[in-house]
Design an enzyme around this catalytic site. Structure first.
Site, PDB file in Angstrom:
ATOM      1  N   ASP A   1       0.844  -1.193   0.000  1.00  0.00           N
ATOM      2  CA  ASP A   1       0.000   0.000   0.000  1.00  0.00           C
ATOM      3  C   ASP A   1       0.885   1.251   0.000  1.00  0.00           C
ATOM      4  O   ASP A   1       1.889   1.323   0.704  1.00  0.00           O
ATOM      5  CB  ASP A   1      -0.924  -0.007   1.223  1.00  0.00           C
ATOM      6  CG  ASP A   1      -2.090   0.948   1.067  1.00  0.00           C
ATOM      7  OD1 ASP A   1      -3.227   0.467   0.923  1.00  0.00           O
ATOM      8  OD2 ASP A   1      -1.865   2.183   1.081  1.00  0.00           O
TER       9      ASP A   1
ATOM     10  N   ASN B   1     -12.814  -3.420   2.546  1.00  0.00           N
ATOM     11  CA  ASN B   1     -13.748  -2.306   2.651  1.00  0.00           C
ATOM     12  C   ASN B   1     -14.670  -2.355   1.434  1.00  0.00           C
ATOM     13  O   ASN B   1     -14.190  -2.460   0.300  1.00  0.00           O
ATOM     14  CB  ASN B   1     -12.988  -0.975   2.686  1.00  0.00           C
ATOM     15  CG  ASN B   1     -12.091  -0.863   3.905  1.00  0.00           C
ATOM     16  OD1 ASN B   1     -12.452  -1.309   4.988  1.00  0.00           O
ATOM     17  ND2 ASN B   1     -10.912  -0.281   3.734  1.00  0.00           N
TER      18      ASN B   1
ATOM     19  N   HIS C   1     -10.284  -5.374  -3.334  1.00  0.00           N
ATOM     20  CA  HIS C   1      -8.951  -5.620  -2.791  1.00  0.00           C
ATOM     21  C   HIS C   1      -9.045  -6.105  -1.356  1.00  0.00           C
ATOM     22  O   HIS C   1      -9.868  -5.629  -0.581  1.00  0.00           O
ATOM     23  CB  HIS C   1      -8.051  -4.381  -2.874  1.00  0.00           C
ATOM     24  CG  HIS C   1      -8.693  -3.105  -2.421  1.00  0.00           C
ATOM     25  ND1 HIS C   1      -9.599  -2.419  -3.197  1.00  0.00           N
ATOM     26  CD2 HIS C   1      -8.565  -2.395  -1.272  1.00  0.00           C
ATOM     27  CE1 HIS C   1      -9.995  -1.329  -2.552  1.00  0.00           C
ATOM     28  NE2 HIS C   1      -9.388  -1.296  -1.373  1.00  0.00           N
TER      29      HIS C   1
ATOM     30  N   HIS D   1      -6.987  -6.059   2.038  1.00  0.00           N
ATOM     31  CA  HIS D   1      -5.858  -5.459   2.748  1.00  0.00           C
ATOM     32  C   HIS D   1      -5.294  -6.490   3.720  1.00  0.00           C
ATOM     33  O   HIS D   1      -6.058  -7.205   4.384  1.00  0.00           O
ATOM     34  CB  HIS D   1      -6.308  -4.294   3.645  1.00  0.00           C
ATOM     35  CG  HIS D   1      -6.788  -3.072   2.952  1.00  0.00           C
ATOM     36  ND1 HIS D   1      -6.014  -1.946   2.825  1.00  0.00           N
ATOM     37  CD2 HIS D   1      -7.987  -2.765   2.399  1.00  0.00           C
ATOM     38  CE1 HIS D   1      -6.717  -0.987   2.223  1.00  0.00           C
ATOM     39  NE2 HIS D   1      -7.917  -1.461   1.944  1.00  0.00           N
TER      40      HIS D   1
HETATM   41  P1  5GP Z   1      -9.731   1.270   0.289  1.00  0.00           P
HETATM   42  O1  5GP Z   1      -9.837   2.549   1.077  1.00  0.00           O
HETATM   43  O2  5GP Z   1     -10.414   1.396  -1.049  1.00  0.00           O
HETATM   44  O3  5GP Z   1     -10.129   0.045   1.039  1.00  0.00           O
HETATM   45  O4  5GP Z   1      -8.191   1.079   0.039  1.00  0.00           O
HETATM   46  C1  5GP Z   1      -7.499   1.611  -1.051  1.00  0.00           C
HETATM   47  C2  5GP Z   1      -6.047   1.575  -0.696  1.00  0.00           C
HETATM   48  O5  5GP Z   1      -5.306   1.793  -1.873  1.00  0.00           O
HETATM   49  C3  5GP Z   1      -5.623   2.642   0.316  1.00  0.00           C
HETATM   50  O6  5GP Z   1      -5.070   2.026   1.458  1.00  0.00           O
HETATM   51  C4  5GP Z   1      -4.605   3.472  -0.448  1.00  0.00           C
HETATM   52  O7  5GP Z   1      -3.530   3.902   0.339  1.00  0.00           O
HETATM   53  C5  5GP Z   1      -4.157   2.528  -1.559  1.00  0.00           C
HETATM   54  N1  5GP Z   1      -3.729   3.194  -2.769  1.00  0.00           N
HETATM   55  C6  5GP Z   1      -4.377   4.205  -3.402  1.00  0.00           C
HETATM   56  N2  5GP Z   1      -3.700   4.571  -4.504  1.00  0.00           N
HETATM   57  C7  5GP Z   1      -2.593   3.770  -4.550  1.00  0.00           C
HETATM   58  C8  5GP Z   1      -1.500   3.690  -5.470  1.00  0.00           C
HETATM   59  O8  5GP Z   1      -1.391   4.407  -6.457  1.00  0.00           O
HETATM   60  N3  5GP Z   1      -0.555   2.755  -5.198  1.00  0.00           N
HETATM   61  C9  5GP Z   1      -0.625   1.935  -4.108  1.00  0.00           C
HETATM   62  N4  5GP Z   1       0.377   1.052  -3.927  1.00  0.00           N
HETATM   63  N5  5GP Z   1      -1.646   1.985  -3.227  1.00  0.00           N
HETATM   64  C10 5GP Z   1      -2.622   2.900  -3.447  1.00  0.00           C
END
Ligand code: 5GP
Ligand code: ZN
Length: 114
Positions: free
Chosen positions: A30, A87, A100, A102
């Site tokens: 992440d 999420n 995804h 985590h």
């Molecule tokens: P969500 O909030 O949708 O469950 O998680 C999305 C995750 O993707 C977040 O933890 C965020 O930090 C990560 N993320 C967003 N953009 C990028 C990116 O460009 N590269 C990487 N490696 N992680 C990302």
């Protein structure tokens, strides 16, 4: 999906710190880690979110969790475990609309989550 951030990461159009890849999934760290170990496991097939998972994809999701626990162990979290999270949609705080898993490890998490 052409305008999806995670599809672009899978395609290599956006750089990521890759942990694992096979024909059906991709894992990477992440960009904004919330724990000493924080990586994501995503399907190569674009699925918007867990609420849109179809019955044909249940095996894939199981393999994603199995890979996540293997990678967590490789990252030193086998003994103490960690938090495996999906999420889903707005109430779940999902910010990237590509399913995804985590994994967060290397510290202790409270329950219930805030
Ligand atoms: P969500 O909030 O949708 O469950 O998680 C999305 C995750 O993707 C977040 O933890 C965020 O930090 C990560 N993320 C967003 N953009 C990028 C990116 O460009 N590269 C990487 N490696 N992680 C990302
Ligand atoms: Zn996508």
């Amino acid at each position: 999906m052409s305008d999806c951030l995670f599809c672009k990461i899978i395609a290599g159009d956006i750089q990521s710190k890759k942990l694992y890849e096979d024909d059906e999934m991709f894992a990477f760290f992440d960009i904004n880690p919330m724990a000493p170990v924080h990586f994501l496991v995503i399907p190569k097939k674009h699925i918007n979110n867990l609420m849109e998972l179809e019955s044909d994809d249940t095996g894939l999701l199981g393999r994603m969790f199995f890979k996540a626990k293997e990678l967590a162990a490789q990252q030193g979290c086998g003994k103490n475990g960690g938090r495996f999270v999906i999420n889903a949609k707005s109430d779940g705080g999902q910010t990237v609309d590509h399913l995804h898993v985590h994994f967060l490890g290397g510290r202790i998490f409270d329950w219930p989550a805030g």
